[in-house]
Design a protein around this motif. Structure first.
Motif, PDB file in Angstrom:
ATOM      1  N   MET A   1      61.421  67.823 -78.049  1.00  9.00           N
ATOM      2  CA  MET A   1      59.975  68.004 -77.845  1.00  9.00           C
ATOM      3  C   MET A   1      59.754  68.962 -76.683  1.00  9.00           C
ATOM      4  O   MET A   1      60.317  68.785 -75.609  1.00  9.00           O
ATOM      5  N   GLY A   2      58.941  70.012 -76.895  1.00  5.76           N
ATOM      6  CA  GLY A   2      58.724  71.007 -75.865  1.00  5.76           C
ATOM      7  C   GLY A   2      57.930  70.457 -74.692  1.00  5.76           C
ATOM      8  O   GLY A   2      57.278  69.421 -74.788  1.00  5.76           O
ATOM      9  N   THR A   3      57.993  71.188 -73.578  1.00  4.58           N
ATOM     10  CA  THR A   3      57.296  70.727 -72.375  1.00  4.58           C
ATOM     11  C   THR A   3      55.787  70.721 -72.547  1.00  4.58           C
ATOM     12  O   THR A   3      55.088  70.041 -71.807  1.00  4.58           O
ATOM     13  N   LYS A   4      55.286  71.471 -73.523  1.00  9.09           N
ATOM     14  CA  LYS A   4      53.842  71.491 -73.729  1.00  9.09           C
ATOM     15  C   LYS A   4      53.371  70.343 -74.619  1.00  9.09           C
ATOM     16  O   LYS A   4      52.175  70.166 -74.834  1.00  9.09           O
ATOM     17  N   VAL A   5      54.304  69.548 -75.146  1.00  4.09           N
ATOM     18  CA  VAL A   5      53.957  68.424 -76.008  1.00  4.09           C
ATOM     19  C   VAL A   5      54.213  67.128 -75.250  1.00  4.09           C
ATOM     20  O   VAL A   5      55.272  66.917 -74.673  1.00  4.09           O
ATOM     21  N   LEU A   6      53.223  66.248 -75.267  1.00  6.37           N
ATOM     22  CA  LEU A   6      53.272  64.993 -74.522  1.00  6.37           C
ATOM     23  C   LEU A   6      53.549  63.841 -75.476  1.00  6.37           C
ATOM     24  O   LEU A   6      52.870  63.698 -76.501  1.00  6.37           O
ATOM     25  N   SER A   7      54.528  63.007 -75.152  1.00  5.31           N
ATOM     26  CA  SER A   7      54.813  61.850 -76.001  1.00  5.31           C
ATOM     27  C   SER A   7      53.727  60.796 -75.838  1.00  5.31           C
ATOM     28  O   SER A   7      53.040  60.730 -74.808  1.00  5.31           O
ATOM     29  N   ILE A   8      53.591  59.947 -76.837  1.00  7.73           N
ATOM     30  CA  ILE A   8      52.594  58.882 -76.769  1.00  7.73           C
ATOM     31  C   ILE A   8      52.905  57.914 -75.634  1.00  7.73           C
ATOM     32  O   ILE A   8      52.004  57.442 -74.925  1.00  7.73           O
ATOM     33  N   ASP A   9      54.174  57.634 -75.412  1.00  8.65           N
ATOM     34  CA  ASP A   9      54.540  56.717 -74.325  1.00  8.65           C
ATOM     35  C   ASP A   9      54.137  57.273 -72.969  1.00  8.65           C
ATOM     36  O   ASP A   9      53.587  56.548 -72.124  1.00  8.65           O
ATOM     37  N   THR A  10      54.392  58.543 -72.746  1.00  7.59           N
ATOM     38  CA  THR A  10      53.995  59.160 -71.477  1.00  7.59           C
ATOM     39  C   THR A  10      52.479  59.182 -71.338  1.00  7.59           C
ATOM     40  O   THR A  10      51.927  58.886 -70.274  1.00  7.59           O
ATOM     41  N   PHE A  11      51.825  59.514 -72.422  1.00  4.20           N
ATOM     42  CA  PHE A  11      50.354  59.554 -72.424  1.00  4.20           C
ATOM     43  C   PHE A  11      49.781  58.182 -72.089  1.00  4.20           C
ATOM     44  O   PHE A  11      48.839  58.066 -71.293  1.00  4.20           O
ATOM     45  N   ARG A  12      50.327  57.158 -72.666  1.00  4.60           N
ATOM     46  CA  ARG A  12      49.844  55.800 -72.399  1.00  4.60           C
ATOM     47  C   ARG A  12      49.974  55.480 -70.893  1.00  4.60           C
ATOM     48  O   ARG A  12      49.095  54.855 -70.305  1.00  4.60           O
ATOM     49  N   GLY A  13      51.071  55.950 -70.286  1.00  8.99           N
ATOM     50  CA  GLY A  13      51.249  55.755 -68.853  1.00  8.99           C
ATOM     51  C   GLY A  13      50.199  56.508 -68.046  1.00  8.99           C
ATOM     52  O   GLY A  13      49.675  55.988 -67.053  1.00  8.99           O
ATOM     53  N   TRP A  14      49.887  57.718 -68.470  1.00  9.35           N
ATOM     54  CA  TRP A  14      48.864  58.507 -67.778  1.00  9.35           C
ATOM     55  C   TRP A  14      47.504  57.831 -67.850  1.00  9.35           C
ATOM     56  O   TRP A  14      46.734  57.857 -66.886  1.00  9.35           O
ATOM     57  N   LEU A  15      47.196  57.243 -68.988  1.00  7.96           N
ATOM     58  CA  LEU A  15      45.901  56.578 -69.149  1.00  7.96           C
ATOM     59  C   LEU A  15      45.721  55.421 -68.168  1.00  7.96           C
ATOM     60  O   LEU A  15      44.592  55.056 -67.828  1.00  7.96           O
ATOM     61  N   ALA A  16      46.828  54.870 -67.713  1.00  8.79           N
ATOM     62  CA  ALA A  16      46.762  53.678 -66.871  1.00  8.79           C
ATOM     63  C   ALA A  16      47.058  53.940 -65.394  1.00  8.79           C
ATOM     64  O   ALA A  16      46.965  53.010 -64.589  1.00  8.79           O
ATOM     65  N   ASP A  17      47.349  55.196 -65.027  1.00 11.19           N
ATOM     66  CA  ASP A  17      47.820  55.404 -63.652  1.00 11.19           C
ATOM     67  C   ASP A  17      46.709  55.633 -62.624  1.00 11.19           C
ATOM     68  O   ASP A  17      46.972  55.741 -61.429  1.00 11.19           O
ATOM     69  N   GLY A  18      45.458  55.742 -63.087  1.00 10.27           N
ATOM     70  CA  GLY A  18      44.339  55.859 -62.163  1.00 10.27           C
ATOM     71  C   GLY A  18      44.087  57.250 -61.614  1.00 10.27           C
ATOM     72  O   GLY A  18      43.123  57.470 -60.879  1.00 10.27           O
ATOM     73  N   GLU A  19      44.916  58.204 -61.965  1.00 10.78           N
ATOM     74  CA  GLU A  19      44.717  59.579 -61.510  1.00 10.78           C
ATOM     75  C   GLU A  19      43.765  60.313 -62.460  1.00 10.78           C
ATOM     76  O   GLU A  19      43.547  59.895 -63.596  1.00 10.78           O
ATOM     77  N   GLU A  20      43.213  61.420 -61.989  1.00 12.46           N
ATOM     78  CA  GLU A  20      42.299  62.181 -62.840  1.00 12.46           C
ATOM     79  C   GLU A  20      43.021  62.658 -64.106  1.00 12.46           C
ATOM     80  O   GLU A  20      44.155  63.137 -64.041  1.00 12.46           O
ATOM     81  N   LEU A  21      42.341  62.523 -65.215  1.00 13.40           N
ATOM     82  CA  LEU A  21      42.914  62.891 -66.513  1.00 13.40           C
ATOM     83  C   LEU A  21      41.773  63.261 -67.455  1.00 13.40           C
ATOM     84  O   LEU A  21      40.783  62.544 -67.553  1.00 13.40           O
ATOM     85  N   ALA A  22      41.929  64.383 -68.148  1.00 15.89           N
ATOM     86  CA  ALA A  22      40.955  64.796 -69.154  1.00 15.89           C
ATOM     87  C   ALA A  22      41.600  64.745 -70.530  1.00 15.89           C
ATOM     88  O   ALA A  22      42.744  65.162 -70.699  1.00 15.89           O
ATOM     89  N   VAL A  23      40.851  64.212 -71.497  1.00 14.49           N
ATOM     90  CA  VAL A  23      41.342  64.153 -72.872  1.00 14.49           C
ATOM     91  C   VAL A  23      40.303  64.800 -73.771  1.00 14.49           C
ATOM     92  O   VAL A  23      39.140  64.373 -73.795  1.00 14.49           O
TER      93      VAL A  23
END
Length: 362
Positions: A1-23
């Protein structure tokens, strides 16, 4: 998987980490419908490059593009990185993969229906059925139906005889559209969310009238076999002095217990240019008022829409939100009252738009 593609597991972690995130859900609006499964801001592929700055002001914010599984997100990532946005990624597999993952918890905000039903259950908001409304009218009872959607939605179709007063305008315009304290007020929308919040707004503002919401609104009216009315048959006008004084008194009742900081223009400017934090400057007045004059860098964001679908405008999770209004501040305080309960960090900016602050308005 290329660096520009985000796995669902990583994404799920981002959703919960409290940092700014745009979807961003980059599918066609006709496919997305009323809401994205991710509470993502819908910005279709062909508009991303030209409009992303409106939704994600800071270029460094982590941004995830979610497509329909066609890899269009991956192609856009490279273009956005070339345009100076280094932290943009495409979600692997897009919406189909996310849906298949079985994730069913809200990832941002609270679903409009869920929130409004929770408010109804907490407050025991009175309800009127379409059959009851029809019976009240046939009996000659004094009743006013207020449609709390946007004016274009109202013009498309509405319960016959209703008057258009979008949600954020309810307290401000109330005295001008309700003839007496004995008049029954029934708040309507297409279904439930904006009707429930509209009715409870008036009740919490302690208007003297009996207030209820119309169960399932226009949907229930048509299901009963009755015709809806179309066009801008009755809409709000400029708030009179009497209406504004009434609103000034009753907004205090609505906001009792709210903890809403009020800032000045200089602070808003400082926040908007903060390199480490995203701040939205959202003007909650009517689109017509915004067009007449507004703060440079602010966005027209009609308050009633923010009440129901804030994520359509506020794409960056964890951002500060400044609600801009005139000096009376009724619209801003109405919207803030509910958005704060939904977890948004809110501040209010009141501007003397009629006082010739031309150096401050665009």
């Amino acid at each position: 998987m290329g660096t520009k593609v985000l796995s669902i597991d990583t994404f799920r972690g981002w959703l919960a980490d409290g940092e700014e995130l745009a979807v961003l859900d980059i599918r066609d609006p006709s496919v997305v419908g009323y809401a994205s499964p991710l509470f993502a801001t819908n910005l279709p592929t062909e508009r991303v490059l030209s409009e992303i700055g409106r939704f994600i002001p800071r270029h460094v914010v982590r941004t995830v593009l979610v497509d329909g599984g066609d890899s269009s997100g991956e192609r856009l990532v490279e273009e956005l990185k070339a345009a100076g946005r280094p932290n943009v990624f495409a979600l692997a597999g897009g919406i189909p993969a996310w849906t298949a993952s079985g994730e069913d918890l809200p990832t941002f905000d609270i679903p409009g229906v869920d929130f409004s039903v929770a408010i109804k259950n907490e407050k025991n908001t009175p309800v009127t059925s379409v059959e009851e409304l029809k019976a009240l009218r046939e009996a000659g009872e004094g009743v006013v139906v207020i449609d709390t959607r946007t004016v274009p939605e109202f013009a498309r179709d509405h319960v016959p005889g209703a008057i258009s007063v979008p949600g954020a305008e309810l307290v401000l315009r109330f005295k001008d559209v309700v003839p007496s304290e004995s008049t029954k007020v029934v708040v309507s929308c297409a279904g439930l969310p904006r009707a429930i919040l509209g009715a409870q707004t008036l009740i919490d503002a302690k208007v003297p009238n009996p207030v209820s919401y119309l169960h399932d609104g226009t949907k229930a009216w048509t299901q009963a076999g009755w015709q809806l009315e179309t066009g801008k048959t009755r809409t709000y006008g400029a708030a009179t002095k009497v209406a504004r004084e009434f609103a000034r008194e009753h907004i205090e009742a609505l906001g009792k217990g709210d903890n809403l900081p009020t800032i000045d223009i200089a602070t808003a400017r400082q926040w908007a240019t903060d390199p480490d934090r995203t701040t939205y400057l959202l003007d909650v007045r009517t689109p017509e008022e915004f067009a007449e004059g507004h703060l440079d860098g602010s966005l027209s964001s009609e308050g009633g829409q923010l009440l129901g679908v804030a994520y359509r405008t506020i794409a960056v999770r964890g951002a500060r939100v400044v609600l801009i209004d005139d000096l009376l501040g009724v619209r801003a305080r109405t919207v803030a009252h509910w958005l704060q309960r939904r977890g948004y960090e809110i501040a209010i900016l009141l501007v003397a738009f009629d006082a010739g602050q031309l150096s401050d308005v665009a």
